[in-house]
Design a protein around this motif. Structure first.
Motif, PDB file in Angstrom:
ATOM      1  N   GLY A 154     -24.507  37.162   4.049  1.00 15.97           N
ATOM      2  CA  GLY A 154     -25.667  36.410   3.584  1.00 15.97           C
ATOM      3  C   GLY A 154     -25.395  34.938   3.380  1.00 15.97           C
ATOM      4  N   THR A 155     -24.347  34.421   4.009  1.00 11.82           N
ATOM      5  CA  THR A 155     -24.005  33.003   3.882  1.00 11.82           C
ATOM      6  C   THR A 155     -23.457  32.505   5.204  1.00 11.82           C
ATOM      7  OG1 THR A 155     -22.661  31.391   2.684  1.00 11.82           O
ATOM      8  CG2 THR A 155     -21.687  33.545   3.052  1.00 11.82           C
ATOM      9  N   THR A 156     -23.533  31.189   5.411  1.00 12.53           N
ATOM     10  CA  THR A 156     -22.956  30.569   6.599  1.00 12.53           C
ATOM     11  C   THR A 156     -21.702  29.769   6.263  1.00 12.53           C
ATOM     12  OG1 THR A 156     -24.423  28.658   6.332  1.00 12.53           O
ATOM     13  CG2 THR A 156     -25.189  30.440   7.766  1.00 12.53           C
ATOM     14  N   SER A 157     -21.269  29.814   5.012  1.00  8.93           N
ATOM     15  CA  SER A 157     -20.087  29.078   4.574  1.00  8.93           C
ATOM     16  C   SER A 157     -18.838  29.932   4.754  1.00  8.93           C
ATOM     17  CB  SER A 157     -20.228  28.663   3.114  1.00  8.93           C
ATOM     18  OG  SER A 157     -18.999  28.173   2.610  1.00  8.93           O
ATOM     19  N   ILE A 158     -17.816  29.379   5.395  1.00 12.35           N
ATOM     20  CA  ILE A 158     -16.571  30.119   5.612  1.00 12.35           C
ATOM     21  C   ILE A 158     -15.912  30.449   4.284  1.00 12.35           C
ATOM     22  CG2 ILE A 158     -14.268  30.014   6.644  1.00 12.35           C
ATOM     23  CD1 ILE A 158     -15.413  28.162   8.779  1.00 12.35           C
ATOM     24  N   GLN A 159     -15.873  29.496   3.368  1.00 14.53           N
ATOM     25  CA  GLN A 159     -15.220  29.723   2.082  1.00 14.53           C
ATOM     26  C   GLN A 159     -15.927  30.816   1.291  1.00 14.53           C
ATOM     27  OE1 GLN A 159     -12.249  28.350   1.399  1.00 14.53           O
ATOM     28  NE2 GLN A 159     -12.485  27.532   3.471  1.00 14.53           N
ATOM     29  N   GLN A 160     -17.245  30.861   1.357  1.00 13.61           N
ATOM     30  CA  GLN A 160     -17.973  31.922   0.664  1.00 13.61           C
ATOM     31  C   GLN A 160     -17.775  33.264   1.348  1.00 13.61           C
ATOM     32  OE1 GLN A 160     -22.072  30.994  -0.283  1.00 13.61           O
ATOM     33  NE2 GLN A 160     -21.597  28.842  -0.650  1.00 13.61           N
ATOM     34  N   MET A 161     -17.601  33.243   2.663  1.00  9.12           N
ATOM     35  CA  MET A 161     -17.292  34.487   3.373  1.00  9.12           C
ATOM     36  C   MET A 161     -15.926  35.030   2.945  1.00  9.12           C
ATOM     37  SD  MET A 161     -18.546  33.727   7.272  1.00  9.12           S
ATOM     38  CE  MET A 161     -20.276  33.524   7.685  1.00  9.12           C
ATOM     39  N   ILE A 162     -14.959  34.132   2.793  1.00 11.60           N
ATOM     40  CA  ILE A 162     -13.614  34.553   2.375  1.00 11.60           C
ATOM     41  C   ILE A 162     -13.669  35.236   1.012  1.00 11.60           C
ATOM     42  CG2 ILE A 162     -11.343  33.692   1.693  1.00 11.60           C
ATOM     43  CD1 ILE A 162     -11.611  31.567   3.864  1.00 11.60           C
ATOM     44  N   ARG A 163     -14.542  34.750   0.138  1.00 14.63           N
ATOM     45  CA  ARG A 163     -14.670  35.365  -1.181  1.00 14.63           C
ATOM     46  C   ARG A 163     -15.292  36.758  -1.104  1.00 14.63           C
ATOM     47  NH1 ARG A 163     -16.865  30.047  -2.209  1.00 14.63           N
ATOM     48  NH2 ARG A 163     -15.236  28.673  -3.053  1.00 14.63           N
ATOM     49  N   GLN A 164     -15.939  37.076   0.025  1.00 17.84           N
ATOM     50  CA  GLN A 164     -16.549  38.397   0.216  1.00 17.84           C
ATOM     51  C   GLN A 164     -15.812  39.199   1.289  1.00 17.84           C
ATOM     52  OE1 GLN A 164     -21.016  38.309   0.229  1.00 17.84           O
ATOM     53  NE2 GLN A 164     -20.745  36.089   0.306  1.00 17.84           N
ATOM     54  N   GLN A 165     -14.509  38.998   1.393  1.00 22.42           N
ATOM     55  CA  GLN A 165     -13.740  39.624   2.463  1.00 22.42           C
ATOM     56  C   GLN A 165     -13.806  41.144   2.417  1.00 22.42           C
ATOM     57  OE1 GLN A 165      -9.384  39.304   1.958  1.00 22.42           O
ATOM     58  NE2 GLN A 165      -9.813  38.020   0.187  1.00 22.42           N
ATOM     59  N   GLU A 166     -13.882  41.726   1.218  1.00 19.82           N
ATOM     60  CA  GLU A 166     -13.954  43.181   1.120  1.00 19.82           C
ATOM     61  C   GLU A 166     -15.223  43.710   1.776  1.00 19.82           C
ATOM     62  OE1 GLU A 166     -11.710  45.267   0.116  1.00 19.82           O
ATOM     63  OE2 GLU A 166     -10.313  43.628  -0.289  1.00 19.82           O
ATOM     64  N   LEU A 167     -16.308  42.959   1.635  1.00 16.76           N
ATOM     65  CA  LEU A 167     -17.574  43.362   2.241  1.00 16.76           C
ATOM     66  C   LEU A 167     -17.451  43.396   3.761  1.00 16.76           C
ATOM     67  CD1 LEU A 167     -20.529  44.056   1.583  1.00 16.76           C
ATOM     68  CD2 LEU A 167     -21.064  41.625   1.802  1.00 16.76           C
ATOM     69  N   ILE A 168     -16.736  42.424   4.324  1.00 20.21           N
ATOM     70  CA  ILE A 168     -16.540  42.380   5.780  1.00 20.21           C
ATOM     71  C   ILE A 168     -15.578  43.472   6.228  1.00 20.21           C
ATOM     72  CG2 ILE A 168     -15.684  40.961   7.686  1.00 20.21           C
ATOM     73  CD1 ILE A 168     -16.569  38.504   6.134  1.00 20.21           C
ATOM     74  N   LEU A 169     -14.463  43.623   5.515  1.00 22.12           N
ATOM     75  CA  LEU A 169     -13.447  44.603   5.905  1.00 22.12           C
ATOM     76  C   LEU A 169     -13.981  46.032   5.872  1.00 22.12           C
ATOM     77  CD1 LEU A 169     -10.337  43.148   4.043  1.00 22.12           C
ATOM     78  CD2 LEU A 169     -10.640  43.302   6.520  1.00 22.12           C
ATOM     79  N   ASN A 170     -14.882  46.330   4.958  1.00 22.58           N
ATOM     80  CA  ASN A 170     -15.389  47.693   4.806  1.00 22.58           C
ATOM     81  C   ASN A 170     -16.671  47.946   5.594  1.00 22.58           C
ATOM     82  OD1 ASN A 170     -13.301  48.357   2.979  1.00 22.58           O
ATOM     83  ND2 ASN A 170     -14.442  47.426   1.274  1.00 22.58           N
TER      84      ASN A 170
END
Length: 778
Positions: A183-199
């Motif tokens: 739900g974001t286009t920011s790389i740094q904010q994506m990194i903070r949600q890495q578990e959401l991506i990994l799972n």
């Protein structure tokens, strides 16, 4: 910071004007100032207390696409490489490129590429990053194909763009997935949600898409084949794009996204394996080359593979070594490309079979080559920076995180051996480059030009880079804490306190280095005896042949498909276009439940409307069967004027007036040109063609009818009518809501509609004048 990124683009606009003075002052002097200014600006951020800097500039906020720059240790490393090496390359090009060249074109492409690379490494918004990413592919295409009169330059430019753009599209897919998931286009904010991506269930696709983008850009096996052909570019381009910047973009991408992807075992398996294989294959194939830039091209491939492998290892030592080697590789490889350019410039040849013994004629160049090539080989000398990062590479290869299951466990057992194998051939091609060019017997008779030392201006840039090799080797700590440690921290997310020193005692990595030198020396001395092995491996097999065959077949099959419908028949073109619209239109309506009819809010239909509609239907059918041109035009006008009458009946005078004007203009235009229209004759078409035309016509009419009904009946969004009713008088000061909408709320739209009508009126007036002048001539 925005100005620093945009500066190359801004100056590129003025290069065509500045290049007009090239007879008095080489255009390169103007261009060199640009990266120097950028380097000085970003150098102020160096220091032990550096903290990440964020800058945001509004662009398309409604789509969450803003120009968001994020400067941390990793991006600072790349920014300083881009601007620092860019300054040296721009200065070097002044003496390499003659004033008779198209300098304006070259420096425009050069600045576009520089600005694009700065945008890639600074962008925190994934879609802004992708935009700059594709700009690098486009500008590198122009740079590689700069000598476009050469067939090989055009081939290399096209090859690089096809492969890297393919990777770029894959990258875009991965970025879209991550943006939707987080739900974001920011790389740094994506990194903070890495578990959401990994799972997430789409994580395997994300991983593949991102790595495809990185591997194609950084020339990882099997996508490495574009890099050797890109050597057809001028040497300054090779020194810039293929040693310090463009090929490092893929490295940067993996480093930037590794915090959110590296937790997966598959990241380790894919990235480390691709890196080690690329290292071994690139170093092995470099010894096969006879062109100096070809040797350096495959050496670049091998070095990029080594860095990629260390990013895949993911340990503290590996990340630190990868970041350290990014800097070291830029120094010695950038200087070696410039040295190859000097040899070519001063001898007229890059064929190592014709070279040799040039140390006598080019002593300064040979000395620079000695330091740079031995550093690339990883020779254990305290004044060569390449040894430090090579030693750390061995250390990281033998100290991987322990695991006992699966493919990862097997790979961890063989990686140290493959690291030594690739490094042995790294030593071989480094010695092959230096001794084959500068030592041995001079073959002056085979050289197009009598060799002599390059002018001092051409030597300045490689001198500075080699000085960097030596200074970093002698005093590695000066770039450790204020520079390398911050970059490694940005990749892994925790503090690095690695101490760089030359001597650690007799350790396993040092024994591996001695093994590399021992076996490498044997292979160098016996090169002529074992070089025939290349006839076996790779032998006749070639990824280039596969690429050429794929491109040729694609072009051939595309031509066959195109010729199947592009036969010169306008009727066929119209049928294909309309049939595609009908199929796509009904398909989308079926998928979105578009076949919905709502009649509760429709006006009553009286005899008047039915009569007008009936007359319009009769007129429409009449245009098909009538054989007189004027009659067909007049009957067609009945349809348009009938629609105007319906607008009047349903109390829409504005629409009625507009339709009346358009129909009058169209009718007048047809009447003016009807003399030149083809005669209305019945064609002898087959029954199947007539049936097809009937089906397509009825289908298209039905589609338009259904679209109109669906547009009225399907309310996917809240109606804006209430807003206009409430605000038309407040905002526009008018009681006529339609007029307020057209004049105020849609003023630009109305302006362009009036412009279209004005253009049509002028066209009609022109036709009338033209027809009148022809009559006078007769």
């Amino acid at each position: 910071m925005l100005l620093a990124v945009l500066l190359p683009f801004i100056i590129a606009i003025f290069i065509p004007f500045l290049s007009k003075w090239k007879e008095k002052l080489h255009t390169g002097f103007f261009v060199t100032a640009v990266p120097v200014v950028i380097f000085i600006y970003f150098a102020q951020f160096l220091g032990a207390g550096f903290e990440p800097v964020t800058r945001e500039y509004s662009w398309i906020p409604s789509l969450d696409i803003n120009i968001l720059f994020y400067l941390d240790g990793l991006s600072l490393l790349f920014v300083l490489l881009i601007s620092g090496i860019g300054s040296l390359v721009a200065f070097y090009s002044i003496y390499y490129l003659h004033k008779s060249e198209q300098l304006g074109h070259f420096y425009v492409y050069f600045l576009l590429f520089m600005g694009s690379m700065l945008g890639v490494v600074l962008s925190d918004n994934v879609f802004v990053l992708y935009t700059f990413w594709e700009f690098t592919s486009l500008s590198s295409f122009l740079l590689i194909g700069f000598w476009n009169y050469k067939e090989r330059s055009r081939y290399g430019a096209l090859k690089s763009m096809l492969i890297t753009v393919f990777g770029g599209l894959s990258l875009l897919g991965g970025l879209v997935f991550m943006s939707v998931i987080t739900g974001t286009t920011s790389i740094q904010q994506m990194i903070r949600q890495q578990e959401l991506i990994l799972n997430h269930e789409f994580f395997p696709l994300i991983l593949v898409f991102i790595l495809l983008g990185a591997f194609t850009k950084s020339a990882q096996f099997p996508f490495h084949i574009w890099l050797p052909d890109a050597m057809e570019a001028p040497t300054p381009v090779s020194a810039y794009l293929h040693s310090a910047t463009m090929v490092k973009a893929g490295i940067y991408l993996v480093a930037r996204f590794s915090p959110m992807l590296s937790a997966s075992d598959w990241f380790f398996i894919i990235v480390s394996t691709a890196g080690i294989v690329t290292l071994c294959w690139g170093s092995y194939m470099a010894v096969r080359q006879t062109d100096l830039k070809g040797i350096l091209a495959f050496s670049t491939i091998s070095q990029l593979g080594m860095i990629m492998a260390m990013l895949g290892f993911g340990t503290k030592v590996a990340i630190f070594a990868a970041v350290f080697h990014i800097l070291n590789h830029a120094t010695f490889k950038g200087s070696l490309f410039m040295i190859a350019g000097i040899v070519d410039h001063e001898t007229g040849s890059r064929d190592i079979r014709k070279l040799g013994g040039l140390m006598t004629f080019l002593p300064v160049t040979a000395t620079l080559a000695l330091f740079a090539s031995f550093s690339m080989a990883g020779v254990p000398l305290p004044f060569l920076n390449g040894f430090y990062s090579k030693e750390l590479f061995f250390d990281s290869a033998i100290n991987l995180e322990q695991t006992t299951t699966g493919i990862a466990a097997f790979l961890k057992t063989i990686f140290p051996y493959l690291a030594v194998f690739g490094s042995i051939f790294t030593f071989v091609y480094s010695m092959y480059f230096f001794f084959g060019t500068f030592r041995g017997k001079a073959n002056l008779d085979e050289l197009p030009k009598k060799p002599h030392e390059a002018p001092f201006g051409m030597l300045v840039s490689p001198m500075i880079l080699v000085a960097g090799v030596i200074i970093i080797g002698l005093f590695p700590q000066i770039i450790n804490e204020p520079f390398i440690a911050h970059a490694a921290t940005a990749v892994k997310g925790f503090e690095f306190t690695k101490h760089i020193s030359f001597w650690h005692g007799i350790t396993l990595p040092f024994i591996m280095s001695l093994t590399v030198i021992a076996f490498g020396t044997v292979l160098v001395l016996s090169l002529t005896k074992w070089r025939s092995v290349y006839r076996i491996v790779p032998g006749v097999l070639s990824l280039n042949k596969f690429y050429d065959g794929l491109v040729d077949r694609t072009v051939s099959y595309s031509s066959i498909v195109t010729k199947s419908y592009m036969n010169g028949s306008l009727g066929r073109y119209v049928r294909l276009i309309i049939a595609a619209i009908v199929i796509a239109g009904f398909g989308i309506m079926a998928a979105t439940d578009g076949f919905h009819l709502e009649t509760s809010n429709l006006a009553e239909i009286t005899v008047t409307e039915l009569f007008v509609a009936f007359m319009m239907i009769i007129a429409a059918i009449g245009t098909i069967i009538v054989n007189n041109r004027i009659a067909a035009i007049l009957i067609l006008g009945v349809v348009g004027y009938g629609l105007s009458l319906l607008f009047v009946i349903y109390r829409a005078p504005d629409l009625a007036l507009t339709q009346f004007i358009i129909e009058t203009v169209t009718l007048a235009l047809f009447l003016l040109v009807f003399y030149h229209l083809p005669k209305l004759e019945k064609k002898n078409e087959s029954t199947s063609t007539k049936t097809l035309n009937l089906v397509i016509s009825v289908g298209f009419g039905a589609l338009m009818t259904m679209v109109a009904i669906s547009a009225h009946s399907s309310k996917m969004f809240d109606s804006i009518a209430d807003y206009f009713i409430e605000n038309s008088y407040k905002l526009g000061g008018g009681d006529n809501i339609v007029n307020v909408i057209l004049v105020d709320m849609r003023g630009l739209d109305t302006l362009f509609e009036i412009t279209v009508l004005g253009i049509a009126a002028m066209a009609i007036y022109g036709l009338i004048r033209l027809r009148g002048s022809k009559k006078e001539e007769e």
